[in-house]
Design a protein around this motif. Structure first.
Motif, PDB file in Angstrom:
ATOM      1  N   VAL A  13      59.414 -44.349 -70.241  1.00 51.88           N
ATOM      2  CA  VAL A  13      60.674 -44.941 -69.792  1.00 51.88           C
ATOM      3  C   VAL A  13      60.421 -45.773 -68.547  1.00 51.88           C
ATOM      4  CG1 VAL A  13      62.960 -44.383 -68.869  1.00 51.88           C
ATOM      5  CG2 VAL A  13      62.013 -43.061 -70.755  1.00 51.88           C
ATOM      6  N   ARG A  14      61.130 -46.871 -68.439  1.00 50.62           N
ATOM      7  CA  ARG A  14      60.984 -47.730 -67.264  1.00 50.62           C
ATOM      8  C   ARG A  14      61.428 -46.996 -66.016  1.00 50.62           C
ATOM      9  NH1 ARG A  14      59.864 -53.092 -68.466  1.00 50.62           N
ATOM     10  NH2 ARG A  14      60.659 -53.810 -66.464  1.00 50.62           N
ATOM     11  N   ALA A  15      60.706 -47.212 -64.942  1.00 55.23           N
ATOM     12  CA  ALA A  15      60.972 -46.539 -63.670  1.00 55.23           C
ATOM     13  C   ALA A  15      62.120 -47.237 -62.930  1.00 55.23           C
ATOM     14  CB  ALA A  15      59.722 -46.547 -62.812  1.00 55.23           C
ATOM     15  N   SER A  16      62.900 -46.443 -62.216  1.00 54.96           N
ATOM     16  CA  SER A  16      63.985 -46.989 -61.400  1.00 54.96           C
ATOM     17  C   SER A  16      63.493 -47.215 -59.975  1.00 54.96           C
ATOM     18  CB  SER A  16      65.170 -46.025 -61.388  1.00 54.96           C
ATOM     19  OG  SER A  16      64.836 -44.857 -60.661  1.00 54.96           O
ATOM     20  N   ASP A  17      64.282 -47.948 -59.204  1.00 52.76           N
ATOM     21  CA  ASP A  17      63.939 -48.159 -57.792  1.00 52.76           C
ATOM     22  C   ASP A  17      63.901 -46.832 -57.041  1.00 52.76           C
ATOM     23  OD1 ASP A  17      63.685 -50.886 -58.105  1.00 52.76           O
ATOM     24  OD2 ASP A  17      65.731 -51.321 -57.467  1.00 52.76           O
ATOM     25  N   ALA A  18      64.822 -45.924 -57.379  1.00 51.88           N
ATOM     26  CA  ALA A  18      64.856 -44.617 -56.710  1.00 51.88           C
ATOM     27  C   ALA A  18      63.583 -43.825 -57.009  1.00 51.88           C
ATOM     28  CB  ALA A  18      66.091 -43.836 -57.151  1.00 51.88           C
ATOM     29  N   GLU A  19      63.093 -43.903 -58.243  1.00 53.01           N
ATOM     30  CA  GLU A  19      61.861 -43.195 -58.597  1.00 53.01           C
ATOM     31  C   GLU A  19      60.664 -43.801 -57.861  1.00 53.01           C
ATOM     32  OE1 GLU A  19      62.947 -41.692 -63.093  1.00 53.01           O
ATOM     33  OE2 GLU A  19      62.420 -43.793 -62.779  1.00 53.01           O
ATOM     34  N   ARG A  20      60.658 -45.118 -57.706  1.00 53.42           N
ATOM     35  CA  ARG A  20      59.577 -45.760 -56.943  1.00 53.42           C
ATOM     36  C   ARG A  20      59.616 -45.308 -55.485  1.00 53.42           C
ATOM     37  NH1 ARG A  20      61.687 -49.985 -59.927  1.00 53.42           N
ATOM     38  NH2 ARG A  20      60.402 -50.518 -61.697  1.00 53.42           N
ATOM     39  N   GLU A  21      60.816 -45.282 -54.905  1.00 51.16           N
ATOM     40  CA  GLU A  21      60.974 -44.849 -53.506  1.00 51.16           C
ATOM     41  C   GLU A  21      60.550 -43.393 -53.340  1.00 51.16           C
ATOM     42  OE1 GLU A  21      61.601 -46.578 -50.834  1.00 51.16           O
ATOM     43  OE2 GLU A  21      61.959 -48.451 -51.901  1.00 51.16           O
ATOM     44  N   HIS A  22      60.895 -42.550 -54.311  1.00 53.62           N
ATOM     45  CA  HIS A  22      60.503 -41.138 -54.259  1.00 53.62           C
ATOM     46  C   HIS A  22      58.981 -41.007 -54.288  1.00 53.62           C
ATOM     47  CE1 HIS A  22      60.306 -36.863 -54.947  1.00 53.62           C
ATOM     48  NE2 HIS A  22      59.593 -37.093 -56.026  1.00 53.62           N
ATOM     49  N   THR A  23      58.329 -41.801 -55.134  1.00 51.10           N
ATOM     50  CA  THR A  23      56.867 -41.756 -55.220  1.00 51.10           C
ATOM     51  C   THR A  23      56.237 -42.195 -53.904  1.00 51.10           C
ATOM     52  OG1 THR A  23      56.938 -42.145 -57.600  1.00 51.10           O
ATOM     53  CG2 THR A  23      54.864 -42.641 -56.483  1.00 51.10           C
ATOM     54  N   VAL A  24      56.775 -43.248 -53.310  1.00 48.48           N
ATOM     55  CA  VAL A  24      56.232 -43.720 -52.027  1.00 48.48           C
ATOM     56  C   VAL A  24      56.454 -42.668 -50.945  1.00 48.48           C
ATOM     57  CG1 VAL A  24      56.473 -45.475 -50.224  1.00 48.48           C
ATOM     58  CG2 VAL A  24      56.392 -46.156 -52.618  1.00 48.48           C
ATOM     59  N   ALA A  25      57.610 -42.011 -50.949  1.00 48.64           N
ATOM     60  CA  ALA A  25      57.862 -40.945 -49.967  1.00 48.64           C
ATOM     61  C   ALA A  25      56.868 -39.804 -50.154  1.00 48.64           C
ATOM     62  CB  ALA A  25      59.297 -40.439 -50.101  1.00 48.64           C
ATOM     63  N   LEU A  26      56.568 -39.457 -51.398  1.00 52.44           N
ATOM     64  CA  LEU A  26      55.572 -38.424 -51.680  1.00 52.44           C
ATOM     65  C   LEU A  26      54.196 -38.845 -51.153  1.00 52.44           C
ATOM     66  CD1 LEU A  26      54.452 -35.887 -53.110  1.00 52.44           C
ATOM     67  CD2 LEU A  26      54.291 -37.266 -55.164  1.00 52.44           C
ATOM     68  N   LEU A  27      53.849 -40.101 -51.364  1.00 52.03           N
ATOM     69  CA  LEU A  27      52.567 -40.603 -50.881  1.00 52.03           C
ATOM     70  C   LEU A  27      52.516 -40.574 -49.351  1.00 52.03           C
ATOM     71  CD1 LEU A  27      52.171 -43.622 -53.321  1.00 52.03           C
ATOM     72  CD2 LEU A  27      50.875 -41.476 -53.366  1.00 52.03           C
ATOM     73  N   GLN A  28      53.621 -40.916 -48.704  1.00 49.01           N
ATOM     74  CA  GLN A  28      53.669 -40.885 -47.246  1.00 49.01           C
ATOM     75  C   GLN A  28      53.530 -39.462 -46.714  1.00 49.01           C
ATOM     76  OE1 GLN A  28      57.366 -42.971 -46.695  1.00 49.01           O
ATOM     77  NE2 GLN A  28      56.349 -44.949 -46.431  1.00 49.01           N
ATOM     78  N   ARG A  29      54.184 -38.490 -47.388  1.00 45.79           N
ATOM     79  CA  ARG A  29      54.025 -37.083 -46.979  1.00 45.79           C
ATOM     80  C   ARG A  29      52.585 -36.633 -47.159  1.00 45.79           C
ATOM     81  NH1 ARG A  29      58.957 -36.290 -49.742  1.00 45.79           N
ATOM     82  NH2 ARG A  29      57.837 -35.382 -51.492  1.00 45.79           N
TER      83      ARG A  29
END
Length: 121
Positions: A13-29
């Motif tokens: 399924v295509r990713a949403s902007d919120a899912e991209r932001e969540h992934t980046v937040a996970l990477l930052q943590r």
């Protein structure tokens, strides 16, 4: 259909902007925890913003601990437009909607701490 097939279909399924932001937040943590270097963070964050599917986002965090991957669920999110409509059309319903959204966004008690229980007789 099995759960595994359903899970793989969900990754296409295509990713949403919120899912991209969540992934980046996970990477930052993960960077803050010392699991990623600055270069890895920048590379993976760029790839997360360019990702088109959930599978591409999942690949970026596959080597990180699973406990970090689960997004926090806040329960119900207040929709200001819906609240305004409800308050205009049916004020009691608007009030109930607002109170329910407040109750669902309050934080849960910390683990290990017991809350006083009420016994109904």
């Amino acid at each position: 259909m099995s759960d595994v097939t359903t899970q793989h279909a969900g990754l296409a399924v295509r990713a949403s902007d919120a899912e991209r932001e969540h992934t980046v937040a996970l990477l930052q943590r993960s960077f803050a925890d010392g699991r990623l270097t600055q270069a890895e963070l920048e590379e993976r964050a760029g790839a997360a913003y360019a990702a088109r599917t959930r599978a591409q986002l999942s690949d970026l965090t596959a080597d990180l601990p699973a406990a970090l991957k689960k997004p926090p669920r806040s329960g119900m999110v207040l929709d200001p437009c819906l609240l305004c409509i409800l308050l205009c059309v049916c004020p009691p319903a608007g009030l109930v909607y607002w109170l329910l959204s407040l109750a669902s966004t309050q934080q849960q008690p910390a683990r290990g701490r017991q809350q006083p229980s009420t016994v109904l007789r």
